[in-house]
Scaffold this motif. Structure first.
Motif, mmCIF file in Angstrom:
data_model
loop_
_atom_site.group_PDB
_atom_site.id
_atom_site.type_symbol
_atom_site.label_atom_id
_atom_site.label_comp_id
_atom_site.label_asym_id
_atom_site.label_seq_id
_atom_site.Cartn_x
_atom_site.Cartn_y
_atom_site.Cartn_z
ATOM 1 N N TYR A 77 0.823 -1.202 0.000
ATOM 2 C CA TYR A 77 0.000 0.000 0.000
ATOM 3 C C TYR A 77 0.856 1.250 0.000
ATOM 4 O O TYR A 77 0.440 2.298 -0.470
ATOM 5 C CB TYR A 77 -0.945 0.028 1.213
ATOM 6 C CG TYR A 77 -2.027 -1.013 1.152
ATOM 7 C CD1 TYR A 77 -2.891 -1.083 0.061
ATOM 8 C CD2 TYR A 77 -2.182 -1.941 2.164
ATOM 9 C CE1 TYR A 77 -3.878 -2.043 -0.011
ATOM 10 C CE2 TYR A 77 -3.173 -2.915 2.099
ATOM 11 C CZ TYR A 77 -4.014 -2.952 1.020
ATOM 12 O OH TYR A 77 -4.991 -3.914 0.950
ATOM 13 N N LYS A 78 2.052 1.144 0.537
ATOM 14 C CA LYS A 78 2.962 2.290 0.562
ATOM 15 C C LYS A 78 3.437 2.623 -0.847
ATOM 16 O O LYS A 78 3.647 3.760 -1.182
ATOM 17 C CB LYS A 78 4.180 1.991 1.445
ATOM 18 C CG LYS A 78 3.840 1.913 2.901
ATOM 19 C CD LYS A 78 3.495 3.296 3.367
ATOM 20 C CE LYS A 78 3.068 3.328 4.800
ATOM 21 N NZ LYS A 78 2.467 4.588 5.159
ATOM 22 N N LYS A 79 3.640 1.610 -1.644
ATOM 23 C CA LYS A 79 4.068 1.818 -3.025
ATOM 24 C C LYS A 79 3.645 0.602 -3.824
ATOM 25 O O LYS A 79 3.868 -0.522 -3.410
ATOM 26 C CB LYS A 79 5.591 1.976 -3.093
ATOM 27 C CG LYS A 79 6.093 2.273 -4.492
ATOM 28 C CD LYS A 79 7.583 2.475 -4.470
ATOM 29 C CE LYS A 79 8.105 2.904 -5.808
ATOM 30 N NZ LYS A 79 7.855 1.974 -6.884
ATOM 31 N N ASP A 80 3.028 0.851 -4.940
ATOM 32 C CA ASP A 80 2.599 -0.257 -5.782
ATOM 33 C C ASP A 80 3.833 -1.024 -6.244
ATOM 34 O O ASP A 80 4.781 -0.447 -6.748
ATOM 35 C CB ASP A 80 1.818 0.266 -6.984
ATOM 36 C CG ASP A 80 1.231 -0.860 -7.807
ATOM 37 O OD1 ASP A 80 0.859 -1.890 -7.216
ATOM 38 O OD2 ASP A 80 1.144 -0.718 -9.034
ATOM 39 N N PHE A 113 16.531 3.660 9.583
ATOM 40 C CA PHE A 113 15.243 2.961 9.539
ATOM 41 C C PHE A 113 15.373 1.580 10.183
ATOM 42 O O PHE A 113 14.587 1.202 11.052
ATOM 43 C CB PHE A 113 14.751 2.846 8.094
ATOM 44 C CG PHE A 113 13.707 1.788 7.874
ATOM 45 C CD1 PHE A 113 12.401 1.981 8.308
ATOM 46 C CD2 PHE A 113 14.031 0.591 7.250
ATOM 47 C CE1 PHE A 113 11.436 0.997 8.123
ATOM 48 C CE2 PHE A 113 13.072 -0.396 7.062
ATOM 49 C CZ PHE A 113 11.768 -0.186 7.498
ATOM 50 N N VAL A 114 16.379 0.822 9.769
ATOM 51 C CA VAL A 114 16.588 -0.532 10.299
ATOM 52 C C VAL A 114 16.904 -0.482 11.798
ATOM 53 O O VAL A 114 16.343 -1.248 12.585
ATOM 54 C CB VAL A 114 17.700 -1.270 9.523
ATOM 55 C CG1 VAL A 114 18.085 -2.571 10.208
ATOM 56 C CG2 VAL A 114 17.267 -1.529 8.085
ATOM 57 N N ASN A 166 0.348 -7.394 13.359
ATOM 58 C CA ASN A 166 -0.062 -6.002 13.580
ATOM 59 C C ASN A 166 1.002 -5.244 14.369
ATOM 60 O O ASN A 166 1.227 -4.056 14.129
ATOM 61 C CB ASN A 166 -1.413 -5.947 14.292
ATOM 62 C CG ASN A 166 -2.516 -6.515 13.417
ATOM 63 O OD1 ASN A 166 -2.550 -6.283 12.203
ATOM 64 N ND2 ASN A 166 -3.404 -7.279 14.013
ATOM 65 N N ASP A 167 1.659 -5.929 15.308
ATOM 66 C CA ASP A 167 2.752 -5.304 16.053
ATOM 67 C C ASP A 167 3.942 -5.027 15.130
ATOM 68 O O ASP A 167 4.585 -3.980 15.227
ATOM 69 C CB ASP A 167 3.200 -6.188 17.215
ATOM 70 C CG ASP A 167 2.160 -6.305 18.315
ATOM 71 O OD1 ASP A 167 1.233 -5.465 18.370
ATOM 72 O OD2 ASP A 167 2.272 -7.252 19.125
ATOM 73 N N ILE A 172 7.154 -1.156 11.876
ATOM 74 C CA ILE A 172 7.636 -0.650 10.582
ATOM 75 C C ILE A 172 7.125 0.772 10.358
ATOM 76 O O ILE A 172 7.887 1.655 9.936
ATOM 77 C CB ILE A 172 7.204 -1.592 9.434
ATOM 78 C CG1 ILE A 172 7.950 -2.931 9.553
ATOM 79 C CG2 ILE A 172 7.474 -0.945 8.082
ATOM 80 C CD1 ILE A 172 7.411 -4.020 8.655
ATOM 81 N N LYS A 173 5.847 1.017 10.659
ATOM 82 C CA LYS A 173 5.273 2.366 10.499
ATOM 83 C C LYS A 173 6.053 3.400 11.287
ATOM 84 O O LYS A 173 6.390 4.470 10.770
ATOM 85 C CB LYS A 173 3.821 2.382 10.986
ATOM 86 C CG LYS A 173 2.811 1.910 9.992
ATOM 87 C CD LYS A 173 1.409 2.077 10.600
ATOM 88 C CE LYS A 173 0.353 1.447 9.740
ATOM 89 N NZ LYS A 173 -0.989 1.521 10.343
ATOM 90 N N GLN A 174 6.338 3.101 12.563
ATOM 91 C CA GLN A 174 7.046 4.084 13.390
ATOM 92 C C GLN A 174 8.467 4.323 12.903
ATOM 93 O O GLN A 174 9.014 5.389 13.063
ATOM 94 C CB GLN A 174 7.026 3.696 14.876
ATOM 95 C CG GLN A 174 7.841 2.488 15.285
ATOM 96 C CD GLN A 174 9.322 2.712 15.451
ATOM 97 O OE1 GLN A 174 9.790 3.824 15.709
ATOM 98 N NE2 GLN A 174 10.110 1.653 15.254
ATOM 99 N N SER A 175 9.054 3.337 12.256
ATOM 100 C CA SER A 175 10.439 3.485 11.792
ATOM 101 C C SER A 175 10.524 4.123 10.407
ATOM 102 O O SER A 175 11.572 4.655 10.056
ATOM 103 C CB SER A 175 11.126 2.118 11.812
ATOM 104 O OG SER A 175 12.514 2.290 11.774
ATOM 105 N N LEU A 176 9.429 4.070 9.656
ATOM 106 C CA LEU A 176 9.442 4.653 8.304
ATOM 107 C C LEU A 176 9.729 6.150 8.317
ATOM 108 O O LEU A 176 10.240 6.699 7.340
ATOM 109 C CB LEU A 176 8.118 4.377 7.590
ATOM 110 C CG LEU A 176 7.936 2.987 7.009
ATOM 111 C CD1 LEU A 176 6.513 2.784 6.519
ATOM 112 C CD2 LEU A 176 8.931 2.735 5.888
#
Length: 180
Positions: A77-80, A113-114, A166-167, A172-176
């Motif tokens: 969803y972030k990028k096709d 990010f990692v 979900n966790d 991943i969301k918080q690190s993006l």
């Protein structure tokens, strides 16, 4: 000849060193001769741990696949992704291992990010119960003809473990935010 690392999914806990080798009769003779000279054998403790892991292999692989699919769907969803669409078209399942091609102005941002992932460990021992993330620089990628990264593209390998997907997605969301 088929070589499989028993250190990964077979044991499921990243706590053994071992593998399996399946060969035909002609090759078996050569392997047996080499084994006599080198003395390489699987120890009894490692054999026990691999046998223990094999008892739950099917259940764990199902969970790895389902978790990885949820994470991949989130990331798509972030990028096709053409590759993800092709995977969905031709494959019915997979393991927990995936690669992310990340566009970022600097390698430093990708490493950040990692490093800011809280639930992902760092390392190469894919196939255990825990999720892992690893930035691969150009030297580590080798000369793979199918992997053509442009100037601002970087590769991150993810192994999706048995944690709640979900966790993992929230992590991943918080690190993006470090990629911006």
């Amino acid at each position: 000849m088929s070589i499989v690392s028993a250190t990964k999914y077979y044991s499921g806990h990243s706590d053994v060193m071992g593998g399996s080798l399946a060969v035909n009769k002609k090759v078996f003779t050569k392997v047996k001769a080499a084994e006599r000279v080198t003395g390489l054998r699987l120890g009894p403790d490692d054999a026990y741990l691999i046998t223990r892991g094999l008892r739950t292999l099917d259940v764990r692989l199902d969970r790895h696949r389902e978790n990885a699919k949820k994470v991949a769907e989130f990331l798509s969803y972030k990028k096709d992704s053409h590759n993800f669409r092709m995977w969905k078209k031709y494959y019915s399942g997979a393991s927990g291992l995936m690669g992310l091609r990340i566009k970022a102005k600097s390698e430093k941002a990708v490493v950040k990010f990692v490093n800011n992932l809280k639930l992902f460990g760092h390392g190469y021992s894919w196939g255990g119960f825990e999720s892992l993330a690893l930035h691969q620089n150009v030297r580590e990628q080798g000369n793979r003809s199918y992997l053509k990264l442009s100037k601002n593209e970087h590769l991150v390998r993810l192994h999706i473990g048995l944690e709640d997907p979900n966790d993992l997605i929230a992590d991943i969301k918080q690190s993006l935010k470090h990629l911006k």
